[in-house]
Design a protein around this motif. Sequence first.
Motif, short mmCIF file in Angstrom:
data_model
loop_
_atom_site.label_atom_id
_atom_site.label_comp_id
_atom_site.label_asym_id
_atom_site.label_seq_id
_atom_site.Cartn_x
_atom_site.Cartn_y
_atom_site.Cartn_z
N ASP A 182 8.09 -6.77 5.14
CA ASP A 182 8.90 -6.86 3.92
C ASP A 182 8.05 -6.55 2.69
OD1 ASP A 182 11.09 -7.54 5.42
OD2 ASP A 182 10.79 -9.71 5.18
N TRP A 183 6.83 -7.04 2.67
CA TRP A 183 5.96 -6.78 1.52
C TRP A 183 5.64 -5.28 1.41
CZ3 TRP A 183 0.86 -5.07 1.00
CH2 TRP A 183 0.32 -5.20 -0.29
N ILE A 184 5.34 -4.65 2.55
CA ILE A 184 5.04 -3.21 2.54
C ILE A 184 6.27 -2.43 2.09
CG2 ILE A 184 4.50 -1.23 4.03
CD1 ILE A 184 2.70 -3.11 5.63
N ARG A 185 7.46 -2.80 2.56
CA ARG A 185 8.69 -2.13 2.13
C ARG A 185 8.87 -2.22 0.62
NH1 ARG A 185 12.78 -4.11 6.45
NH2 ARG A 185 12.26 -2.62 8.03
N SER A 186 8.70 -3.45 0.13
CA SER A 186 8.89 -3.62 -1.32
C SER A 186 7.87 -2.80 -2.10
CB SER A 186 8.83 -5.10 -1.70
OG SER A 186 7.52 -5.60 -1.52
N GLU A 187 6.63 -2.73 -1.62
CA GLU A 187 5.61 -1.92 -2.30
C GLU A 187 5.97 -0.43 -2.25
OE1 GLU A 187 2.81 -2.80 -4.07
OE2 GLU A 187 3.68 -4.81 -3.94
N LEU A 188 6.43 0.04 -1.08
CA LEU A 188 6.83 1.45 -0.95
C LEU A 188 8.02 1.77 -1.84
CD1 LEU A 188 6.39 2.09 2.88
CD2 LEU A 188 5.01 3.01 1.02
N GLN A 189 8.98 0.85 -1.92
CA GLN A 189 10.13 1.07 -2.79
C GLN A 189 9.71 1.12 -4.26
OE1 GLN A 189 12.81 -2.07 -1.73
NE2 GLN A 189 13.63 -0.97 0.06
N ASP A 190 8.77 0.27 -4.65
CA ASP A 190 8.26 0.31 -6.02
C ASP A 190 7.57 1.65 -6.29
OD1 ASP A 190 9.23 -2.21 -6.48
OD2 ASP A 190 7.29 -3.23 -6.18
N MET A 191 6.79 2.10 -5.33
CA MET A 191 6.09 3.38 -5.51
C MET A 191 7.08 4.53 -5.57
SD MET A 191 2.83 2.79 -3.01
CE MET A 191 2.18 4.40 -3.16
N LEU A 192 8.13 4.47 -4.75
CA LEU A 192 9.16 5.50 -4.76
C LEU A 192 9.87 5.52 -6.10
CD1 LEU A 192 10.53 7.66 -3.03
CD2 LEU A 192 12.14 5.92 -2.29
N ARG A 193 10.18 4.38 -6.68
CA ARG A 193 10.81 4.32 -8.00
C ARG A 193 9.88 4.91 -9.06
NH1 ARG A 193 11.67 -1.29 -7.62
NH2 ARG A 193 13.03 -1.49 -5.87
N ASP A 194 8.59 4.54 -8.94
CA ASP A 194 7.63 5.11 -9.90
C ASP A 194 7.58 6.62 -9.79
OD1 ASP A 194 7.00 2.63 -10.87
OD2 ASP A 194 5.14 2.41 -9.69
N LEU A 195 7.60 7.13 -8.56
CA LEU A 195 7.57 8.58 -8.38
C LEU A 195 8.84 9.24 -8.92
CD1 LEU A 195 6.04 8.96 -4.82
CD2 LEU A 195 5.03 9.64 -6.98
N GLU A 196 9.97 8.61 -8.68
CA GLU A 196 11.23 9.16 -9.19
C GLU A 196 11.24 9.15 -10.71
OE1 GLU A 196 14.22 6.76 -7.35
OE2 GLU A 196 14.10 7.84 -5.44
N LEU A 197 10.68 8.12 -11.32
CA LEU A 197 10.62 8.08 -12.78
C LEU A 197 9.62 9.11 -13.31
CD1 LEU A 197 10.66 4.24 -13.47
CD2 LEU A 197 12.50 5.88 -13.91
N ARG A 198 8.56 9.39 -12.59
CA ARG A 198 7.55 10.35 -13.03
C ARG A 198 8.03 11.79 -12.85
NH1 ARG A 198 1.92 7.99 -10.62
NH2 ARG A 198 1.93 6.08 -11.82
N GLN A 199 8.88 12.06 -11.87
CA GLN A 199 9.32 13.44 -11.63
C GLN A 199 10.04 14.04 -12.84
OE1 GLN A 199 11.52 13.52 -8.01
NE2 GLN A 199 9.67 13.72 -6.75
N PRO A 200 11.02 13.33 -13.44
CA PRO A 200 11.63 13.96 -14.62
C PRO A 200 10.61 14.11 -15.75
CG PRO A 200 13.00 12.18 -13.83
CD PRO A 200 11.74 12.18 -13.03
N ALA A 201 9.71 13.17 -15.89
CA ALA A 201 8.71 13.28 -16.95
C ALA A 201 7.77 14.43 -16.65
CB ALA A 201 7.95 11.98 -17.09
N ASP A 202 7.41 14.63 -15.40
CA ASP A 202 6.53 15.75 -15.01
C ASP A 202 7.25 17.08 -15.20
OD1 ASP A 202 4.47 14.06 -14.36
OD2 ASP A 202 4.92 14.02 -12.18
#
Length: 193
Positions: free
Chosen positions: A165-185
């Motif tokens: 569960d902890w790894i999932r939550s970390e991966l989901q946080d990283m995925l959100r960060d990546l999704e937020l960075r893509q439009p900015a990139d």
Amino acid sequence: MGADERDGGRERSRANGASALRRGAADRPRVRLDQPRAPRRTFLPEYDPEAFGRLSEKIARFLGTGRFIVWMTFTIIVWVIWNTTAPSGLRFDQYPFIFLTLALSLQASYAAPLILLAQNRQDDRDRVTHEQDRKQNERSIADTEYLTREIAALRLGLGEVATRDWIRSELQDMLRDLELRQPADAESDERDR
């Protein structure tokens, strides 16, 4: 008689007494302490207490059944009818039924101690059973406490290990960060062109 003569006399009497003790010991057979004594002969009857106890339990069990009550009632009824209706020459216990009273009191005087003996034996068995149950309960409690401590240690150890569960939550946080960075990139790439 001087002091030396008195002391010499005492020593001689001690020596004579000691030799007399040794002579008496030599007359008796030597007893070996590493072997049990031979049983003494007795004129009293000997019995096996365990066999007597088993017999008393059988008798006590029989006295506590309905069969005994039926047989006892039947015997008393036959006794009374026989001694009231039979011809006078065949009656062995006249109306006050003194012999019947004697027989019943004799039966009761033997039944009571036999029942008490059976109860004491049952109490001894129950005591042993309770002691064994108590020891088993103590072992079970000790085992349960040990397992509880082990589970607590595992939980503490797992608190430091990454769980699914902890790894999932970390991966989901990283995925959100990546999704937020893509439009900015994408915006920064368009500006660079």
